[in-house]
Design a protein around this motif. Structure first.
Motif, short mmCIF file in Angstrom:
data_model
loop_
_atom_site.label_atom_id
_atom_site.label_comp_id
_atom_site.label_asym_id
_atom_site.label_seq_id
_atom_site.Cartn_x
_atom_site.Cartn_y
_atom_site.Cartn_z
N SER A 150 0.75 -1.13 -0.02
CA SER A 150 0.06 0.05 0.15
C SER A 150 0.97 1.23 0.23
N LEU A 209 0.95 4.18 -3.03
CA LEU A 209 0.94 5.73 -2.56
C LEU A 209 1.91 6.45 -3.08
N LEU A 247 1.49 6.77 -6.76
CA LEU A 247 0.49 7.98 -7.13
C LEU A 247 1.29 9.13 -6.94
N THR A 250 -5.55 10.25 0.47
CA THR A 250 -4.67 8.78 0.05
C THR A 250 -3.79 8.65 1.20
N THR A 251 -2.90 9.55 1.45
CA THR A 251 -1.93 9.21 2.48
C THR A 251 -2.67 8.84 3.69
N ARG A 291 -5.64 7.50 4.45
CA ARG A 291 -5.91 5.98 4.35
C ARG A 291 -5.07 4.88 4.26
#
Length: 192
Positions: free
Chosen positions: A56, A60, A63, A124-125, A127
């Motif tokens: 994950s 990230l 991204l 997103t970070t 999460r």
């Protein structure tokens, strides 16, 4: 006559300086992006995640890298366009061009787009951080207390009664019953 000769000499110097700057930039870029340059220094590799939350975190980081690459390409493209389109020409007059003050659409776009990018990266970070912290610690985990000193790291293993300096030792799991490595309560910037 002499002024034209000096101006031509200055133009030649500017052209040579630009060419030299471009060659230096290309040489530096080729050394940075040379295949295998970073792999020779360290056995760790961001493109081969192995730890429990690493997949994950890898997603990230890809991204973030793609967003920053998009921003870089956009800004560099606009800069290159402006440099070529609005460069000084011999036919240009010496007076200043007409000034344009404000465009609501442009000002709104260069305010809203960065805010949206920051919000997306923040969400997103967050999460990924919450998912990583939600992983329960196994009962058989080895506790390590890390203390950062001025020029070295101290690692304490309370259950084992061992203290090491600058070396974090993580037990190897058994292939028959693999146990993942967990990082919990990491406050400092040291992750081995």
């Amino acid at each position: 006559m002499a002024a034209k000769g000096v101006e031509a000499a200055l133009d030649e110097v500017v052209k040579r300086t630009r060419l030299a700057s471009l060659l230096i930039f290309l040489a530096m870029a080729s050394s940075v992006f040379a295949p295998g340059a970073a792999l020779a220094q360290s056995p760790t590799n961001i493109f081969d995640p192995a730890a429990t939350p690493a997949h994950s975190i890898f997603g990230l980081s890809m991204l973030v890298l793609s967003v920053t690459l998009g921003i870089f390409v956009t800004v560099a493209g606009l800069l290159l366009y402006a440099l070529i389109r609005y460069r000084h020409r011999a036919t240009d007059s010496a007076q200043e061009p007409a000034q344009i003050y404000g465009s609501n659409q442009i000002e709104l776009s260069w305010t809203v787009i960065p805010i949206l990018i920051v919000v997306i990266l923040f969400l997103t970070t967050t999460r990924v951080i919450l998912d990583t912290q939600a992983i329960p610690k196994p009962v058989t985990a080895t506790d390590v207390t890390v203390i950062g000193h001025q020029f070295w790291w101290e690692y304490r293993y309370p259950k084992l009664g061992v203290i090491t300096a600058n070396e974090l030792h993580v037990p190897i799991s058994d292939p028959a019953a693999p146990t993942p490595t967990y990082l919990n309560d990491v406050i400092c910037g040291r992750i081995a």
